[in-house]
Write an enzyme that holds these catalytic residues in place. Sequence first.
Site, PDB file in Angstrom:
ATOM      1  N   CYS A  85       0.837  -1.198   0.000  1.00 21.58           N
ATOM      2  CA  CYS A  85       0.000   0.000   0.000  1.00 21.58           C
ATOM      3  C   CYS A  85       0.874   1.250   0.000  1.00 21.58           C
ATOM      4  O   CYS A  85       1.865   1.331   0.733  1.00 21.58           O
ATOM      5  CB  CYS A  85      -0.904  -0.005   1.230  1.00 21.58           C
ATOM      6  SG  CYS A  85      -1.875   1.503   1.434  1.00 21.58           S
ATOM      7  N   GLN A 275      -7.399  19.998   8.721  1.00 21.27           N
ATOM      8  CA  GLN A 275      -6.145  19.299   8.997  1.00 21.27           C
ATOM      9  C   GLN A 275      -6.405  17.820   9.271  1.00 21.27           C
ATOM     10  O   GLN A 275      -7.397  17.460   9.912  1.00 21.27           O
ATOM     11  CB  GLN A 275      -5.423  19.938  10.186  1.00 21.27           C
ATOM     12  CG  GLN A 275      -4.922  21.350   9.917  1.00 21.27           C
ATOM     13  CD  GLN A 275      -3.763  21.391   8.923  1.00 21.27           C
ATOM     14  OE1 GLN A 275      -3.249  20.359   8.500  1.00 21.27           O
ATOM     15  NE2 GLN A 275      -3.363  22.594   8.543  1.00 21.27           N
ATOM     16  N   CYS A 400       2.835  23.063   4.430  1.00 26.57           N
ATOM     17  CA  CYS A 400       2.791  21.614   4.199  1.00 26.57           C
ATOM     18  C   CYS A 400       3.824  21.199   3.157  1.00 26.57           C
ATOM     19  O   CYS A 400       3.849  20.044   2.737  1.00 26.57           O
ATOM     20  CB  CYS A 400       1.388  21.182   3.772  1.00 26.57           C
ATOM     21  SG  CYS A 400       0.799  21.998   2.272  1.00 26.57           S
TER      22      CYS A 400
END
EC number: 2.1.1.190
Length: 447
Positions: A85, A275, A400
């Site tokens: 994954c 967030q 970010c």
Amino acid sequence: MAHHPKRKPLSQEPQKASIEALTHEGRGIAHVAGKTVFIDGALPGETVWFHYLRRRGKFDEGRVLEVLQPAPSRVEPRCRHFGVCGGCSLQHLSTAAQLQLKQVTVREQFRHFGGVEPEQWLPPLVGGGYWGYRYKARLGVKFVKKKDRVLVGFREKGSSLIAALEGCEVLHPSVGYLLPALGELIASLSCYDRIPQIEVAAGDQSTGLVFRHLVPLTTADTEQLVAFGQAHKLQIYLQGGGAETVRLLWPAGARLSYSQFGKLEMIFLPTDFTQVNREVNTKMVRRVLELLEIKSGERVLDLFCGIGNFTLPLAIAGAEVVGIEGNAGLVARAVANATHNRLENAYFEMADLNGAEWTHYVWAREGFSKALLDPPRSGALLAVQQMSKLRVQRIVYVSCNPATLARDAGELVNRQGYRLRYAGVIDMFPHTTHVETLALFEQTRKH
């Protein structure tokens, strides 16, 4: 006609390598036959067997087959799907070492893209738990004909295929172990092969799922979705087109919200930006308030304010806050949140902060002593170029993307007359290489 030498075919034989360091993406760096190889699943100090995945011009890529000599920082991944994954990339690395990698990444980005260094590094902000922290996610959905089943989850590492997941350790517990059940639900619908994604958004009291559908649903389909929501205590939303088409299916009148410091209720739609990590977000907001040192009545500018995640706590602290956001829907939600929380010292305006100069707007001419920026990954270069014109004395920048923060820090320090007082890592996304960063700038010269 030029003749280019053919690349050597990929060797199918296992190769041995000693791992020297980690890339910012968490891959091991080795040198084999004089060429750099980036190896998935390998850690610094390890000796591994690996096989090649692909050859590039200046480097090759590979994946670990066996670890012969493990590093002290290696831990057993909690998730059985780790390595396949693509949702997580660092579960095999201790949380302390993950944090160290992120701190090194941010330091290097500041030097490389901004040519700056903070006067002081702040201690990292971390949450109390590293699992079930993900309150927001976008899950891929795919009917796989060969398997005759619908898969719901994240994409496989380095692939566009959806991984066959039995559960997810980092997703909010209300959804993390419902992935197979979600696949069965969609398989039972008439449009099982026309639902490409499910958006997950968890509030403090409930979780919402937004089903994106490319064709109209039948009455039987909506009944199935409602029954699933009832069985698992989930809010069900439908999205037949763009973001403006999202509508609540069940239960009537439901809403999503989260609390800030027990004083504020922040209401949001499941497709709004919020967030990912609620606990770390609370700590981040608290640190922003500490760094800005708000005084009662002080005018503060909150750029890229979203639904008011920082704006409203700043207002509670006594500031006169103006929040600016480029998305009309988010502005509407921010205004509604201020009204809902009975705050009369928080105001909101809409403006494209990265599209054109905005210092001519009325709100920009009113003057601010302090500012907060929380831009998207592309950063806020145009905004920081206008900070000195506004005579903002203190700026907190939440990012970010450390590369664009570093670029913008270089602009503030080298051209706009600011000093970089503090910077620090925020571990918003444990077990991934994503890193949130916070920085404080102070004006050094008057304009």
